[in-house]
Design an enzyme around this catalytic site. Structure first.
Site, PDB file in Angstrom:
ATOM      1  N   GLY A  10      27.445 -74.578 -80.075  1.00  0.00           N
ATOM      2  CA  GLY A  10      28.728 -74.771 -80.743  1.00  0.00           C
ATOM      3  C   GLY A  10      29.209 -73.520 -81.467  1.00  0.00           C
ATOM      4  CG  ASP A  58      22.011 -87.103 -77.822  1.00  0.00           C
ATOM      5  OD1 ASP A  58      21.625 -87.424 -78.966  1.00  0.00           O
ATOM      6  OD2 ASP A  58      23.179 -87.249 -77.434  1.00  0.00           O
ATOM      7  CB  SER A 124      30.369 -80.223 -95.252  1.00  0.00           C
ATOM      8  OG  SER A 124      31.737 -80.073 -95.536  1.00  0.00           O
ATOM      9  CE1 TYR A 149      31.245 -83.596 -90.187  1.00  0.00           C
ATOM     10  CE2 TYR A 149      32.588 -83.081 -92.111  1.00  0.00           C
ATOM     11  CZ  TYR A 149      31.644 -82.704 -91.171  1.00  0.00           C
ATOM     12  OH  TYR A 149      31.088 -81.456 -91.234  1.00  0.00           O
ATOM     13  CE  LYS A 153      27.976 -82.446 -91.487  1.00  0.00           C
ATOM     14  NZ  LYS A 153      26.960 -81.986 -90.532  1.00  0.00           N
ATOM     15  CE1 TYR A 177      26.269 -74.171 -93.101  1.00  0.00           C
ATOM     16  CE2 TYR A 177      27.611 -75.185 -91.384  1.00  0.00           C
ATOM     17  CZ  TYR A 177      26.397 -74.695 -91.819  1.00  0.00           C
ATOM     18  OH  TYR A 177      25.340 -74.721 -90.971  1.00  0.00           O
ATOM     19  CG  ASN A 198      41.366 -82.171 -85.927  1.00  0.00           C
ATOM     20  OD1 ASN A 198      42.325 -82.885 -85.670  1.00  0.00           O
ATOM     21  ND2 ASN A 198      40.195 -82.278 -85.306  1.00  0.00           N
ATOM     22  N   GLY A 294      43.756 -87.472 -97.898  1.00  0.00           N
ATOM     23  CA  GLY A 294      42.356 -87.065 -98.083  1.00  0.00           C
ATOM     24  C   GLY A 294      42.183 -85.627 -98.520  1.00  0.00           C
TER      25      GLY A 294
END
Ligand code: NAD
Ligand code: WQD
Length: 338
Positions: A10, A58, A124, A149, A153, A177, A198, A294
């Site tokens: 990624g 996976d 995050s 999401y 985390k 991050y 996004n 949000g």
């Protein structure tokens, strides 16, 4: 000694693979290609001039993971694999809890079984939620998140912390991050979002190249200097180098440690648009749109703990971030699809 990189194909994972290889680490990479393409790792090999094993696997597949751990002596895991689209997580919460939370549990079960108890986790700044003032520090309360999401985390940070309490051999570095942007300075690897982006920076660069007509700025009436949202943008190569430092830390320490990876500097949406135009000599048409649900007004880090514990600080500036993003975008207008 080898480092297993989950989700290494990624955006952040591919940049981290290069920095690990440059620092002399052996790496083993797994990814299920849910949000990435084999071409990214082909270019990592080209840029680093090094070969390394890759498994299409996976993280929820315990048997597959056992095969990887049996074939290599893994000393630590950098765990990037996960789903990250905030809006999608609201539509498909179970998919996110299954992939991110259950996947991490399976990974840790296999790690424990195979005697590898050191993990560096992609957390995050989103775990700080809505209630804390910036600059955000690691000892502030977490958990007031605004979407599934973010909750994955927050939950995974809790799971890894519990694991470290239950067994003092475990080491978990929880890297929070801020907003990673930019690309490798070669222009060969970068962020390749599926569909309409996004996040702000890929949106800006797709407007600049003419793929999208104009940027919508989500709100100009926040309590910030120019009314638009303020964030701590960090160059992905700086972020990747933070992971190399975190590996060294995890190999030498036990226990769970949350650490911010940010620059400590906040830029508004308009600052970033103007910096992108100035750095690259391109136009970025925009319009002011309603706030996005949000979103918080301001979010930037206190980066002192990373400096103290990891000996790391961000070195690249916003001009580097804008220039490197544009080099990647303009040299690869279709991303990895040539
Ligand atoms: P990315 O989508 O580019 O990379 C994640 C990789 O994990 C992808 O290659 C995907 O195919 C893989 N993956 C997903 N689920 C998997 C599974 N079950 N098994 C194996 N592989 C799987 O995202 P990124 O931007 O590189 O983010 C990496 C990590 O950092 C993620 O966990 C993300 O939540 C976290 N993070 C990202 C940001 C950001 O703004 N990019 C900010 C904070 C945290
Ligand atoms: C930045 C600013 C927007 C798009 C998200 C996740 C977070 C983390 C990083 C993973 C905000 C504004 C954006 C656009 C805009 N990811 N904006 N027009 O929301 O800070 O963080 O990515 O962990 O969890 O929530 O990043 O890039 O989406 O937005 O005006 O088209 O740009 O309102 O002020 P965000 P972003």
């Amino acid at each position: 000694m080898a480092i297993l990189v989950t989700g290494g194909c990624g955006y952040i994972g591919s940049h981290t693979c290069i920095e690990l290889l440059d620092a002399g680490y052996e790496i083993v990479v797994i990814d299920n290609y849910y949000n990435s393409k084999p071409e990214a790792l082909r270019r990592v090999k080209e840029l680093s001039g090094k070969e390394f094993p890759f498994y299409e696997c996976d993280i929820r597949d315990a048997e597959g993971l056992r095969r990887v751990f049996s074939a290599h002596k893994i000393d630590a895991v950098i765990h990037f694999a996960g789903l990250k689209a905030v809006g999608e997580s609201v539509q498909k919460p179970l998919t996110y809890y299954d992939n991110n939370v259950a996947g991490t549990v399976v990974l840790c079960q296999v790690m424990a079984e195979m005697g590898c108890k050191r993990i560096i986790f992609s957390s995050s700044a989103t775990v700080y939620g809505t209630g804390n003032p910036s600059p955000l520090k690691e000892d502030m309360p977490t958990g007031a998140v605004t979407n599934p999401y973010g909750r994955t985390k927050f939950m995974i940070e809790g799971i890894l912390s519990d694991l470290c309490v239950s067994d003092p051999e475990w080491s978990a570095v929880l890297l929070r991050y801020f907003n990673p942007i930019g690309a490798h300075e070669s222009g060969r690897i970068g962020e390749d979002p599926n569909g309409i982006p996004n996040n702000l920076m890929p949106y800006i660069s797709q407007v600049a190249i003419g793929k999208l007509p104009k940027l919508s700025i989500f709100g100009d009436d926040y309590d910030t200097p120019d009314g638009t949202g303020v964030r701590d943008y960090i160059h992905v190569v700086d972020l990747a180098r933070g992971h190399v430092k975190a590996v060294g830390y995890a190999l030498a320490h036990t226990g769970a440690e949350p650490i911010n990876l940010g620059t400590g500097i906040g830029y508004s949406v308009l600052d970033l648009v103007n910096a992108f135009k100035a750095a690259n000599g391109v136009d970025v048409p925009y319009t002011i749109a309603p706030r996005r649900s949000g979103d918080v007004a301001t979010c930037y880090s206190d980066p002192a703990k990373a400096a103290a514990l990891l000996g790391w600080k961000a070195e690249k500036n916003v001009e580097d971030m804008c220039r490197d993003t544009w080099r990647w975008q303009s040299q690869n207008p279709k991303g990895y699809d040539e």
